[in-house]
Write a protein that holds these residues in place. Structure first.
Motif, PDB file in Angstrom:
ATOM      1  N   LEU A 110       0.823  -1.215   0.000  1.00 13.11           N
ATOM      2  CA  LEU A 110       0.000   0.000   0.000  1.00 13.11           C
ATOM      3  C   LEU A 110       0.851   1.256   0.000  1.00 13.11           C
ATOM      4  O   LEU A 110       1.947   1.268   0.547  1.00 13.11           O
ATOM      5  N   PRO A 111       0.340   2.309  -0.598  1.00  7.60           N
ATOM      6  CA  PRO A 111       1.093   3.570  -0.585  1.00  7.60           C
ATOM      7  C   PRO A 111       1.184   4.126   0.834  1.00  7.60           C
ATOM      8  O   PRO A 111       0.285   3.903   1.646  1.00  7.60           O
ATOM      9  N   ALA A 112       2.268   4.849   1.101  1.00 10.00           N
ATOM     10  CA  ALA A 112       2.484   5.376   2.448  1.00 10.00           C
ATOM     11  C   ALA A 112       1.572   6.579   2.741  1.00 10.00           C
ATOM     12  O   ALA A 112       1.210   6.831   3.870  1.00 10.00           O
ATOM     13  N   ALA A 149     -12.563   9.205 -12.557  1.00 11.46           N
ATOM     14  CA  ALA A 149     -11.356   9.153 -11.729  1.00 11.46           C
ATOM     15  C   ALA A 149     -10.670   7.825 -11.979  1.00 11.46           C
ATOM     16  O   ALA A 149     -11.324   6.783 -12.026  1.00 11.46           O
ATOM     17  N   LEU A 150      -9.374   7.884 -12.172  1.00 10.02           N
ATOM     18  CA  LEU A 150      -8.594   6.647 -12.264  1.00 10.02           C
ATOM     19  C   LEU A 150      -7.700   6.585 -11.036  1.00 10.02           C
ATOM     20  O   LEU A 150      -6.963   7.524 -10.748  1.00 10.02           O
ATOM     21  N   LEU A 151      -7.819   5.494 -10.279  1.00 11.28           N
ATOM     22  CA  LEU A 151      -7.045   5.353  -9.047  1.00 11.28           C
ATOM     23  C   LEU A 151      -5.928   4.324  -9.256  1.00 11.28           C
ATOM     24  O   LEU A 151      -6.180   3.215  -9.728  1.00 11.28           O
ATOM     25  N   GLU A 152      -4.721   4.722  -8.930  1.00 16.00           N
ATOM     26  CA  GLU A 152      -3.576   3.810  -9.062  1.00 16.00           C
ATOM     27  C   GLU A 152      -2.792   3.841  -7.757  1.00 16.00           C
ATOM     28  O   GLU A 152      -2.442   4.902  -7.266  1.00 16.00           O
ATOM     29  N   LYS A 153      -2.539   2.671  -7.199  1.00 11.37           N
ATOM     30  CA  LYS A 153      -1.883   2.640  -5.884  1.00 11.37           C
ATOM     31  C   LYS A 153      -0.384   2.913  -5.949  1.00 11.37           C
ATOM     32  O   LYS A 153       0.228   3.307  -4.974  1.00 11.37           O
ATOM     33  N   GLU A 154       0.218   2.703  -7.113  1.00 11.88           N
ATOM     34  CA  GLU A 154       1.658   2.926  -7.232  1.00 11.88           C
ATOM     35  C   GLU A 154       1.953   4.410  -7.488  1.00 11.88           C
ATOM     36  O   GLU A 154       1.052   5.201  -7.727  1.00 11.88           O
ATOM     37  N   SER A 155       3.238   4.735  -7.502  1.00 19.61           N
ATOM     38  CA  SER A 155       3.634   6.135  -7.669  1.00 19.61           C
ATOM     39  C   SER A 155       3.583   6.585  -9.132  1.00 19.61           C
ATOM     40  O   SER A 155       3.800   7.743  -9.439  1.00 19.61           O
ATOM     41  N   ASP A 156       3.323   5.649 -10.013  1.00 22.18           N
ATOM     42  CA  ASP A 156       3.246   5.987 -11.431  1.00 22.18           C
ATOM     43  C   ASP A 156       2.316   4.983 -12.105  1.00 22.18           C
ATOM     44  O   ASP A 156       1.928   3.977 -11.494  1.00 22.18           O
ATOM     45  N   ASN A 291      -0.706   6.929  -6.173  1.00 21.12           N
ATOM     46  CA  ASN A 291      -0.552   6.641  -4.736  1.00 21.12           C
ATOM     47  C   ASN A 291      -1.898   6.507  -4.043  1.00 21.12           C
ATOM     48  O   ASN A 291      -2.058   6.903  -2.898  1.00 21.12           O
ATOM     49  N   THR A 292      -2.887   5.993  -4.761  1.00 27.42           N
ATOM     50  CA  THR A 292      -4.237   5.902  -4.229  1.00 27.42           C
ATOM     51  C   THR A 292      -4.724   4.459  -4.339  1.00 27.42           C
ATOM     52  O   THR A 292      -4.885   3.938  -5.449  1.00 27.42           O
ATOM     53  N   ALA A 293      -4.940   3.834  -3.199  1.00 23.51           N
ATOM     54  CA  ALA A 293      -5.352   2.428  -3.194  1.00 23.51           C
ATOM     55  C   ALA A 293      -6.747   2.282  -2.605  1.00 23.51           C
ATOM     56  O   ALA A 293      -7.079   2.918  -1.612  1.00 23.51           O
ATOM     57  N   THR A 593      12.905  10.319  -5.334  1.00 24.81           N
ATOM     58  CA  THR A 593      12.947   8.868  -5.154  1.00 24.81           C
ATOM     59  C   THR A 593      13.101   8.173  -6.496  1.00 24.81           C
ATOM     60  O   THR A 593      12.856   8.749  -7.542  1.00 24.81           O
ATOM     61  N   ARG A 594      13.507   6.931  -6.402  1.00 31.22           N
ATOM     62  CA  ARG A 594      13.618   6.157  -7.629  1.00 31.22           C
ATOM     63  C   ARG A 594      12.241   5.729  -8.120  1.00 31.22           C
ATOM     64  O   ARG A 594      11.934   5.785  -9.293  1.00 31.22           O
ATOM     65  N   LYS A 595      11.393   5.238  -7.184  1.00 30.98           N
ATOM     66  CA  LYS A 595      10.078   4.743  -7.590  1.00 30.98           C
ATOM     67  C   LYS A 595       9.021   5.002  -6.525  1.00 30.98           C
ATOM     68  O   LYS A 595       8.141   4.189  -6.314  1.00 30.98           O
ATOM     69  N   GLY A 596       9.147   6.129  -5.845  1.00 30.61           N
ATOM     70  CA  GLY A 596       8.153   6.473  -4.834  1.00 30.61           C
ATOM     71  C   GLY A 596       8.480   5.844  -3.491  1.00 30.61           C
ATOM     72  O   GLY A 596       9.545   5.246  -3.309  1.00 30.61           O
ATOM     73  N   GLY A 597       7.546   5.974  -2.544  1.00 32.94           N
ATOM     74  CA  GLY A 597       7.724   5.393  -1.221  1.00 32.94           C
ATOM     75  C   GLY A 597       9.016   5.860  -0.583  1.00 32.94           C
ATOM     76  O   GLY A 597       9.339   7.054  -0.610  1.00 32.94           O
ATOM     77  N   SER A 598       9.751   4.913  -0.018  1.00 38.30           N
ATOM     78  CA  SER A 598      10.992   5.293   0.669  1.00 38.30           C
ATOM     79  C   SER A 598      12.221   5.012  -0.188  1.00 38.30           C
ATOM     80  O   SER A 598      13.299   4.766   0.335  1.00 38.30           O
ATOM     81  N   SER A 599      12.050   5.053  -1.517  1.00 38.82           N
ATOM     82  CA  SER A 599      13.177   4.728  -2.397  1.00 38.82           C
ATOM     83  C   SER A 599      14.042   5.946  -2.717  1.00 38.82           C
ATOM     84  O   SER A 599      14.419   6.174  -3.857  1.00 38.82           O
TER      85      SER A 599
END
Lengths: 616, 424
Positions: A110-112, A149-156, A291-293, A593-599
């Motif tokens: 899940l996104p932070a 609305a399009l919801l995507e849990k990842e950073s991209d 970042n929306t799950a 970040t490289r790919k979101g989150g804590s990267s």
């Protein structure tokens, strides 16, 4: 073979395949009442099949018109075998709930972020999943005067299966006639030509050659042709002698004994296609939330009434399940779980662009890797739109739905495919990655309105040839969604000002010297090359940061404009790319970040007092 | 109007700077093209000292060394093109048509009578040594980490593991320690370190950083940011012994696993390459198999000392300036064969007849206590020299007098033998 007719469809109206004779749709339980005897026969068939595979521990029950499997297996392979054993016995779906000792069910990552961005908002259509299917649906729906609305849990976008495949637009030959895969594939393949032109992404049609390992396989040519005809494959597909193959591919393996040519096979950059679809949808009013799950749903009177996310709860007229590997879990949240998905991992490797000279067509030699058993088309060598040759993919059943790690054993198997071309060597490899296919036990797409929830549309179990099928799936799913909204009383009309065209970021490398100079005169940033391997300018990187679905990560930049995608793997350009990002986005470089989150890439300034830093 | 130059030098690192100076001193009109903003190449980020001991008889830092050459270039009539990227090169009228792009001029062409290729090298990546596991951030090449810390002023990690014992890796082990990071250890798959002995002593031993040979990283852990690596001992064939696997927690993995000369731009011209050096095959003038194209520095073969890089730059620049001016009588081009304990020797070819003294650079295949280097033509010994403590990681340089080579004689052979086994 069962041909179910569902009341949502009027045969011919949806033209699912461009070939109405192979229309395959589903029916629901109420239509089955007279078929109780048949259900029992089906259950017996499942049990028999499990017994034959020595999987006696599996308990089988019928729920609705699905068959549910449970019990405890010792190995993951047993669970997989049980799932396949229960498939195609006449049930609408197989739900495989078998536990495997020592294997914990994967939790969705899940996104932070936690905020209330979406709290209280309401949309006509909510699409869950920012892969190529979700984005294709969003673009199709954005032709209508509805809120999306399009919801995507990842950073991209395209962070999972859509961005982790070989980019092939399959000709539609591999899937069995009569399946959704076959019909959507052929139709989607055809649609790509116009789509590429409208959205400004690169499409090439090098065609693919299925190489024969044994001279006996030449006897299959008429069968191959018949299958092409049945599936409606485009182009002058034909058998090739070993001699003809060598003429088309001078560096091909000596062991080929002829082949079969499918000229309509194409290639694209899968993440660029996904992003292009989303950007065009956004241009036409769709809202994209990264970042929306979705974490849960409220269902009232057979309708989804509220959707909970990590960014607040929202309402929707219709919900489209394009959640990829999590599609079954999302359906479960809505209370309509009639199928289950399992992950099938594939690894691809990319070769240095200097190898582009050695191959012209997509080449596959099925017997090298593939067998009927592992449900893959066998992989091969794919010349990418950028010129690099790609090897892959492998195929392996895995418990981890988001396990994108690579391992040396599968990698070795992958390297075996290099032997298809005499000039390619492991030393040419510049990158490799894994993806996880969202496979159902029936091995076909699930594209239909839910039978239980009146405002839920499914685009689930989309694996290969999902990318090729996406434009056609997008069209049909959008129609189903509009139909659902209309039934609920929403007045849906076509937008007059829909713009099908998207202005792509200019790839300066591919411009003529005159065009390139003109562009640089207007904006010198296009003349400053920051990524030397792929010849990417500062201007392109900046554009990727301000487009309608902008990149916010280093990988996001790489996927949009290829900075860092070359042979040095970002060795030279990473520091320059993150400097530009920090500058353009107005944020500290340590936040990149490289790919979101804590990267995060960099931790803090040198000489900075870090005593109060948490972590290591 | 297309600008015309006698010599165009590609790359303004130490090799290119020296080439531009030498070519200009020979009276050629010179253009020096560099894709970055400033001259100096990788020296800009090498803030440690030890540069210039041979060239300037002084201990300089990288930026100081670069600055000296930068001034030499500026004192001469050399046209410097910064932020300028070479996109294509085509042979034209005995010279070359070069297409460049930069922010000021857009796309523009330059005519070069001859070319000096001084593009340097790039680092091998985690992908090229087939590291597996997850793909978090926190994995850097040593050069990247050096750039971040020394030029940008940011820390790439706190708890670091270094894979490979190349010189930049060793230098970064010290650098990271000085900046307050904890370096857990340096792991090298080979049975000998690949960096210079002086770096092992000054960068690891002086800071109590352990060096573990015959050990490698087999798996990466962590989804977002690196959380740890699995390390394994390897057997004689460099195959990891799984039973020795140990997980080490770290947030940063630095790779120093080799350098690859950057010659991709030469590919379309089918310039003959040496599979061992990964640079072009050259003769004693550092001219490649394509007449008029010269190669030097780390693009030719990876050097351990910048002084040698400058030396080859000077030679290439000088010879490029003479190209086309003097009718050189060429009798034959021959291969300089190697034998015995030789990994590679540069130049690989000789154009005869030749005179003057040129340096022969070579690396041994294996370490050797007492060796003897012999250059023979048939049974005739042209050069014989005793050498001690030879290592693959340390490049050797031997001057050879070309006038001693008989243009009509047999193919010369350069060999490195064990001194005990050779009877004079």
């Amino acid at each position: 073979m069962f041909f179910y007719i569902d009341r949502w469809y009027k045969p011919g109206y949806y033209n699912l395949s461009g070939n109405t004779t192979s229309l395959v749709v589903n029916v629901y339980q109420e239509d089955f009442i007279s078929m109780k005897g048949q259900m029992k026969r089906q259950l017996r068939a499942v049990r028999r099949s499990l017994r034959n595979k020595k999987l006696k521990f599996v308990q089988v029950v019928q729920k609705g018109n699905s068959v549910h499997l449970s019990g405890t297996a010792d190995r993951w392979e047993q669970k997989v075998n049980a799932g396949f054993a229960a498939a195609h016995k006449g049930f609408k779906g197989v739900v495989n709930d078998i536990d495997v000792r020592g294997v914990v069910d994967t939790e969705m990552r899940l996104p932070a972020v936690q905020d209330s961005l979406l709290e209280g908002r309401s949309f006509d259509a909510v699409i869950v999943g920012g892969g190529v299917i979700g984005c294709a649906v969003a673009r199709e729906l954005s032709r209508q005067n509805i809120t999306i609305a399009l919801l995507e849990k990842e950073s991209d976008l395209a962070m999972q299966a859509s961005g982790r495949n070989d980019g092939m637009i399959h000709p539609g030959f591999a899937a069995s006639p009569g399946t959704l895969k076959a019909s959507y594939n052929v139709r989607g393949n055809r649609m790509y030509t116009k789509l590429a032109e409208e959205l400004g992404f690169e499409l090439k049609r090098p065609g693919s050659i299925i190489l024969f390992k044994s001279p006996l396989m030449n006897l299959l040519k008429p069968i191959f042709r018949r299958r092409c005809r049945k599936n409606g494959v485009d182009g002058n597909y034909r058998g090739l002698s070993a001699e003809e193959v060598r003429k088309m591919e001078p560096y091909v393996t000596e062991s080929q004994k002829g082949g079969f040519f499918l000229p309509s096979a194409g290639i694209v950059s899968p993440f660029r296609v996904t992003i292009a679809l989303a950007e065009n949808a956004a241009q036409n009013g769709a809202e994209i939330f990264l970042n929306t799950a979705v974490t849960s749903m409220d269902v009232k009177n057979g309708r989804i009434s509220r959707i909970q996310t990590n960014r607040g709860s929202l309402q929707c007229g219709v919900l489209i399940n394009a959640a990829g590997i999590w599609g079954d879990k999302l359906s479960e949240m809505a209370g309509d779980r009639f199928f289950s998905l399992h992950g099938r991992k594939g690894t691809d490797a990319i070769l240095d662009i200097e190898c582009s000279f050695y191959q012209n067509h997509i080449l596959g030699m099925p017997s090298i890797l593939g067998s009927k058993k592992n449900h893959s088309k066998g992989g091969g060598l794919v010349p990418c739109v950028e010129g690099n040759i790609l090897i892959g993919p492998t195929s392996e059943e895995v418990p981890g739905r988001e396990d994108y790690s690579t391992d040396s054993e599968n990698f070795r198997k992958l390297l075996g495919q290099l032997s298809i071309n005499q000039e390619l060597k492991p030393v040419h490899i510049i990158n490799y990655y894994s993806g996880v296919r969202a496979a159902s036990w029936e091995e076909d797409f699930i594209i239909e309105p839910s039978g239980k929830i009146s405002n839920l549309i499914l685009a689930a179990a989309i694996q290969s040839p999902g990318l090729a099928s996406a434009p056609a799936i997008g069209e049909d799913v959008a129609r189903m969604a509009v139909e659902s909204l209309r039934v609920a009383g929403v007045k849906v009309i076509k937008k007059k000002n829909f713009n099908p065209r998207r202005k792509a970021i200019p790839a300066v490398k591919d411009l003529s010297p005159e065009e390139r100079s003109a562009l640089i005169r207007k904006d010198p940033a296009y003349g400053e090359i920051l990524c030397r391997c792929e010849e990417v300018s500062r201007g392109e990187i900046r554009d990727a940061l301000v487009s309608s679905v902008p990149a916010s990560t280093v990988d996001g930049i790489k996927r949009r404009v290829r900075a860092g995608a070359g042979r040095c793997h970002g060795g030279f350009c990473l520091s320059r790319v993150i400097m530009v990002m920090a500058e353009e986005l107005g944020i500290p470089i340590t936040n990149i970040t490289r790919k979101g989150g804590s990267s995060r890439i960099l931790l803090h300034e040198t000489k900075e007092n870090v005593s109060d830093e948490t972590g290591i | 109007m297309k600008q015309e130059y006698d010599v165009v030098v590609i790359g303004a690192g130490p090799a290119g700077l020296a080439a531009a100076v030498a070519a200009s001193d020979k009276g050629a009109t010179v253009c020096l093209a560099e894709r970055e903003e400033r001259m100096g190449g990788i020296l800009k980020q090498c803030i440690h000292d030890g540069f210039g001991l041979i060239r300037f008889k002084e201990k300089l830092t990288g930026p100081e060394y670069a600055w000296r050459y930068e001034n030499m270039v500026k004192e001469r009539p050399v046209d410097f093109l910064s932020r300028t990227f070479l996109t294509t090169m085509k042979p034209e009228n005995g010279g070359f048509d070069l297409s460049f792009v930069n922010p000021e001029k857009g796309v523009f062409s330059v005519y070069a009578g001859s070319l000096v290729m001084a593009m340097g090298c790039r680092e091998r990546t985690d992908r090229q040594i087939f590291l597996h596991g997850e793909r978090p951030s926190g994995i850097f090449t040593a050069g990247q980490a050096q750039d971040f810390i020394n030029l940008k002023g940011y820390m790439p990690g706190h708890k670091c593991v270094i894979l490979g014992s190349g010189d930049i890796g060793l230098i970064m082990a010290r650098r990271l320690t000085l900046e307050g990071a904890e370096v857990q250890g340096v792991y090298e798959i080979g049975s000998e370190p690949s960096g210079l002995t002086r770096n092992i002593v000054q960068c690891l031993e002086d800071y109590n950083i352990p060096l573990q040979l015959e050990t490698t990283v087999t798996e990466i852990h962590g989804y977002d940011r690196l959380e740890g690596v699995t390390i394994c001992r390897v057997d004689k064939n460099k195959i990891p012994r799984r039973e020795t696997a140990v997980r080490i927690d770290c947030d940063c993995l630095i790779l120093s696993v080799g350098l690859i000369p950057e010659n991709d731009i030469l590919k379309p011209l089918s310039v003959k390459m040496d599979p061992v050096t990964k640079g072009p095959v050259v003769d004693q003038n550092l001219e490649t198999s394509f007449p008029g194209i010269f190669s030097c520095g780390n693009a030719l073969h990876v050097n351990d000392l910048v002084d040698y890089v400058s030396e080859s730059g000077h030679l290439a620049g000088e010879r490029a300036a003479l190209y086309g001016k003097k009718k050189i009588q060429v009798k034959r081009r021959i291969t300089l064969n190697t034998a015995g304990n030789i990994q590679y020797a540069v130049p690989q070819n000789l154009t005869l007849p030749a005179k003057g003294t040129v340096p022969l650079f070579f690396r041994p295949l294996r370490s050797m206590g007492k060796g003897v280097a012999i250059l023979k033509q048939g049974e005739r010994i042209i050069l014989k020299k005793n050498l001690n403590w030879l290592k693959p990681s340390e490049m050797n340089r031997l001057p050879i007098d070309l006038s001693l080579i008989d243009p009509d004689g047999m193919t010369p052979v350069f060999s490195l033998e064990n001194r005990e086994g050779v009877h004079a």
